[in-house]
Design a protein around this motif. Structure first.
Motif, PDB file in Angstrom:
ATOM      1  N   LEU A 149     108.288  -5.918  13.076  1.00 44.51           N
ATOM      2  CA  LEU A 149     108.863  -5.159  14.189  1.00 44.51           C
ATOM      3  C   LEU A 149     110.379  -5.050  14.079  1.00 44.51           C
ATOM      4  O   LEU A 149     110.950  -3.964  14.250  1.00 44.51           O
ATOM      5  CB  LEU A 149     108.489  -5.818  15.525  1.00 44.51           C
ATOM      6  N   THR A 150     111.048  -6.158  13.802  1.00 46.61           N
ATOM      7  CA  THR A 150     112.511  -6.181  13.842  1.00 46.61           C
ATOM      8  C   THR A 150     113.167  -6.099  12.465  1.00 46.61           C
ATOM      9  O   THR A 150     114.351  -5.799  12.368  1.00 46.61           O
ATOM     10  CB  THR A 150     113.000  -7.463  14.519  1.00 46.61           C
ATOM     11  N   GLY A 151     112.416  -6.401  11.413  1.00 48.21           N
ATOM     12  CA  GLY A 151     112.975  -6.368  10.067  1.00 48.21           C
ATOM     13  C   GLY A 151     113.734  -7.620   9.667  1.00 48.21           C
ATOM     14  O   GLY A 151     114.219  -7.717   8.544  1.00 48.21           O
ATOM     15  N   ILE A 152     113.864  -8.589  10.579  1.00 51.68           N
ATOM     16  CA  ILE A 152     114.524  -9.849  10.222  1.00 51.68           C
ATOM     17  C   ILE A 152     113.464 -10.842   9.732  1.00 51.68           C
ATOM     18  O   ILE A 152     112.292 -10.505   9.628  1.00 51.68           O
ATOM     19  CB  ILE A 152     115.328 -10.421  11.406  1.00 51.68           C
ATOM     20  N   CYS A 153     113.861 -12.051   9.434  1.00 55.04           N
ATOM     21  CA  CYS A 153     112.915 -13.046   8.924  1.00 55.04           C
ATOM     22  C   CYS A 153     111.861 -13.389   9.979  1.00 55.04           C
ATOM     23  O   CYS A 153     112.110 -13.286  11.178  1.00 55.04           O
ATOM     24  CB  CYS A 153     113.657 -14.309   8.514  1.00 55.04           C
ATOM     25  N   ASN A 154     110.695 -13.802   9.496  1.00 56.55           N
ATOM     26  CA  ASN A 154     109.626 -14.187  10.406  1.00 56.55           C
ATOM     27  C   ASN A 154     109.524 -15.707  10.526  1.00 56.55           C
ATOM     28  O   ASN A 154     110.317 -16.442   9.933  1.00 56.55           O
ATOM     29  CB  ASN A 154     108.295 -13.577   9.972  1.00 56.55           C
ATOM     30  N   ARG A 155     108.539 -16.162  11.272  1.00 58.01           N
ATOM     31  CA  ARG A 155     108.390 -17.599  11.515  1.00 58.01           C
ATOM     32  C   ARG A 155     108.116 -18.360  10.216  1.00 58.01           C
ATOM     33  O   ARG A 155     108.624 -19.469  10.015  1.00 58.01           O
ATOM     34  CB  ARG A 155     107.241 -17.831  12.512  1.00 58.01           C
ATOM     35  N   ARG A 156     107.346 -17.764   9.351  1.00 58.44           N
ATOM     36  CA  ARG A 156     107.020 -18.426   8.079  1.00 58.44           C
ATOM     37  C   ARG A 156     108.283 -18.714   7.275  1.00 58.44           C
ATOM     38  O   ARG A 156     108.466 -19.811   6.756  1.00 58.44           O
ATOM     39  CB  ARG A 156     106.059 -17.542   7.283  1.00 58.44           C
ATOM     40  N   ARG A 157     109.160 -17.726   7.196  1.00 59.46           N
ATOM     41  CA  ARG A 157     110.399 -17.919   6.442  1.00 59.46           C
ATOM     42  C   ARG A 157     111.320 -18.907   7.159  1.00 59.46           C
ATOM     43  O   ARG A 157     111.979 -19.740   6.525  1.00 59.46           O
ATOM     44  CB  ARG A 157     111.105 -16.573   6.253  1.00 59.46           C
ATOM     45  N   PHE A 158     111.366 -18.803   8.486  1.00 61.29           N
ATOM     46  CA  PHE A 158     112.228 -19.713   9.244  1.00 61.29           C
ATOM     47  C   PHE A 158     111.806 -21.162   9.055  1.00 61.29           C
ATOM     48  O   PHE A 158     112.647 -22.047   8.846  1.00 61.29           O
ATOM     49  CB  PHE A 158     112.195 -19.344  10.728  1.00 61.29           C
ATOM     50  N   LEU A 201     114.284 -23.909   7.589  1.00 61.39           N
ATOM     51  CA  LEU A 201     114.685 -25.062   8.392  1.00 61.39           C
ATOM     52  C   LEU A 201     114.358 -26.366   7.661  1.00 61.39           C
ATOM     53  O   LEU A 201     115.160 -27.313   7.664  1.00 61.39           O
ATOM     54  CB  LEU A 201     114.008 -25.032   9.757  1.00 61.39           C
ATOM     55  N   ASP A 202     113.198 -26.424   7.035  1.00 60.36           N
ATOM     56  CA  ASP A 202     112.852 -27.612   6.242  1.00 60.36           C
ATOM     57  C   ASP A 202     113.881 -27.849   5.140  1.00 60.36           C
ATOM     58  O   ASP A 202     114.302 -28.986   4.892  1.00 60.36           O
ATOM     59  CB  ASP A 202     111.459 -27.462   5.624  1.00 60.36           C
ATOM     60  N   LEU A 203     114.291 -26.769   4.474  1.00 58.93           N
ATOM     61  CA  LEU A 203     115.288 -26.890   3.407  1.00 58.93           C
ATOM     62  C   LEU A 203     116.637 -27.330   3.966  1.00 58.93           C
ATOM     63  O   LEU A 203     117.344 -28.132   3.349  1.00 58.93           O
ATOM     64  CB  LEU A 203     115.434 -25.560   2.670  1.00 58.93           C
ATOM     65  N   ALA A 204     117.011 -26.792   5.131  1.00 59.20           N
ATOM     66  CA  ALA A 204     118.288 -27.162   5.742  1.00 59.20           C
ATOM     67  C   ALA A 204     118.300 -28.641   6.118  1.00 59.20           C
ATOM     68  O   ALA A 204     119.291 -29.350   5.882  1.00 59.20           O
ATOM     69  CB  ALA A 204     118.548 -26.295   6.970  1.00 59.20           C
ATOM     70  N   ILE A 214     115.062 -31.905  15.663  1.00 56.67           N
ATOM     71  CA  ILE A 214     116.097 -30.911  15.991  1.00 56.67           C
ATOM     72  C   ILE A 214     115.476 -29.718  16.710  1.00 56.67           C
ATOM     73  O   ILE A 214     116.087 -29.130  17.611  1.00 56.67           O
ATOM     74  CB  ILE A 214     116.888 -30.482  14.738  1.00 56.67           C
ATOM     75  N   LEU A 215     114.237 -29.365  16.352  1.00 59.74           N
ATOM     76  CA  LEU A 215     113.549 -28.282  17.065  1.00 59.74           C
ATOM     77  C   LEU A 215     113.311 -28.651  18.527  1.00 59.74           C
ATOM     78  O   LEU A 215     113.553 -27.841  19.423  1.00 59.74           O
ATOM     79  CB  LEU A 215     112.211 -27.979  16.390  1.00 59.74           C
ATOM     80  N   ALA A 216     112.856 -29.861  18.757  1.00 59.15           N
ATOM     81  CA  ALA A 216     112.575 -30.299  20.133  1.00 59.15           C
ATOM     82  C   ALA A 216     113.847 -30.334  20.967  1.00 59.15           C
ATOM     83  O   ALA A 216     113.861 -29.913  22.128  1.00 59.15           O
ATOM     84  CB  ALA A 216     111.903 -31.676  20.112  1.00 59.15           C
ATOM     85  N   GLU A 217     114.936 -30.799  20.377  1.00 56.27           N
ATOM     86  CA  GLU A 217     116.186 -30.888  21.135  1.00 56.27           C
ATOM     87  C   GLU A 217     116.735 -29.495  21.449  1.00 56.27           C
ATOM     88  O   GLU A 217     117.231 -29.247  22.562  1.00 56.27           O
ATOM     89  CB  GLU A 217     117.212 -31.700  20.351  1.00 56.27           C
ATOM     90  N   ALA A 218     116.655 -28.584  20.484  1.00 53.31           N
ATOM     91  CA  ALA A 218     117.125 -27.217  20.724  1.00 53.31           C
ATOM     92  C   ALA A 218     116.265 -26.536  21.782  1.00 53.31           C
ATOM     93  O   ALA A 218     116.771 -25.780  22.622  1.00 53.31           O
ATOM     94  CB  ALA A 218     117.103 -26.425  19.418  1.00 53.31           C
ATOM     95  N   ASP A 219     114.964 -26.800  21.746  1.00 52.06           N
ATOM     96  CA  ASP A 219     114.061 -26.213  22.730  1.00 52.06           C
ATOM     97  C   ASP A 219     114.389 -26.700  24.137  1.00 52.06           C
ATOM     98  O   ASP A 219     114.432 -25.913  25.094  1.00 52.06           O
ATOM     99  CB  ASP A 219     112.615 -26.579  22.367  1.00 52.06           C
TER     100      ASP A 219
END
Length: 283
Positions: free
Chosen positions: A134-143, A147-150, A266-271
């Protein structure tokens, strides 16, 4: 005399001779290879790779040639070369030519095929697998992968980053009032505005219906605040949806990675931070 008469072959082919000093020189190239590479046989035959190719390409191909000699057997590989005939992907098979009396390599024989179209198709498929349609940006799979790599990079090398989660404010009433097509338009516009607020080294993704996320390569709270100002800046202007001027806000949750933080942490804290902001806006 060439080690192998490659002129008799229809497929792109070349050969090299190896002198007693170990220096490799092109002994032959055929017309098919010349047509595809844009190279001239007269400029190649009798010369070393460094004498007839750019320093970068010469170093690359000679490394491949030496590796084949070290293996002492057929060696196949893929490579991307920017030659006079254009930048192309090649699949090359090399084989040492041995002196039967001494069992030592006196040359190399190579055959190449242009695999540019196949590699382009592979890259397009890979891109599609990681792109939100829809938006042309990255999807959840890529994110999730990024994030794992980061987090791994932060844990192993201390490369700090900030995670941003964002949710569209009052998105359901937009869909209910104006329809899903209008909702899609809003999401596309928001994705474009968010993309303007991040740097080329950062990563932006749509991770759910009206949820977005960004990985920002910042190393301090001050740098994180500056990055968030850039993200928010482009959201202030109203957007036009079905000929209506509409203000659409977003709630953000931002966390700067700290030593020991896991992906889930980090996901839980950001959420939690995002929903605190959302509740404050609704109050």
């Amino acid at each position: 005399m060439p080690v192998v008469d490659v002129r008799l072959l229809a497929a792109p082919a070349f050969s090299l001779s190896i002198g007693v000093d170990g220096v490799m020189r092109y002994a032959g190239v055929n017309d098919s290879l010349c047509r595809l590479t844009g190279l001239d046989a007269a400029d190649l035959v009798g010369r070393t790779p460094s004498e007839c190719l750019s320093s970068e390409i010469a170093a690359h191909v000679e490394t491949q040639y030496r590796h084949c000699l070290k293996l002492g057997s057929i060696y196949e590989y893929e490579e991307h070369l920017d030659l006079p005939g254009g930048a192309k992907w090649w699949r090359t098979a090399l084989s040492p030519i041995l002196d039967p009396a001494t069992d030592t390599a006196t040359g190399l024989f190579g055959m190449s095929s242009d695999i540019t179209d196949r590699k382009r198709d592979e890259l397009e498929l890979r891109s599609a697998a990681f792109k939100d349609p829809l938006t042309g940006i990255c999807n959840r799979r890529r994110f999730d992968r990024d994030l794992d790599l980061a987090v791994s990079g932060a844990l192993e090398a201390g490369r700090i980053f900030a995670l941003v989660l964002a949710d569209v404010d009052r998105f359901k009433p937009i869909n209910d009032t104006y329809g899903h097509a209008a909702g899609d338009t809003v999401l596309q516009e928001l994705a474009g505005r968010l993309a303007k607020g991040i740097r080329s080294t950062d990563r932006l993704a749509r991770i759910g219906g009206d949820e977005f996320a960004a990985i920002l390569w910042v190393d301090s709270e001050a740098a994180t605040d500056e990055a968030m100002q850039r993200l928010r800046f482009h959201l202030d202007e109203p957007m036009r949806v079905q000929d209506r001027a509409m203000r659409v806000g977003m709630s953000f949750g931002t966390v700067l990675w700290r030593p020991g933080m896991t992906t889930a942490g980090i996901l839980a804290e950001a959420d939690r931070a995002m929903y605190r902001e959302k509740r404050a806006i609704a109050a």
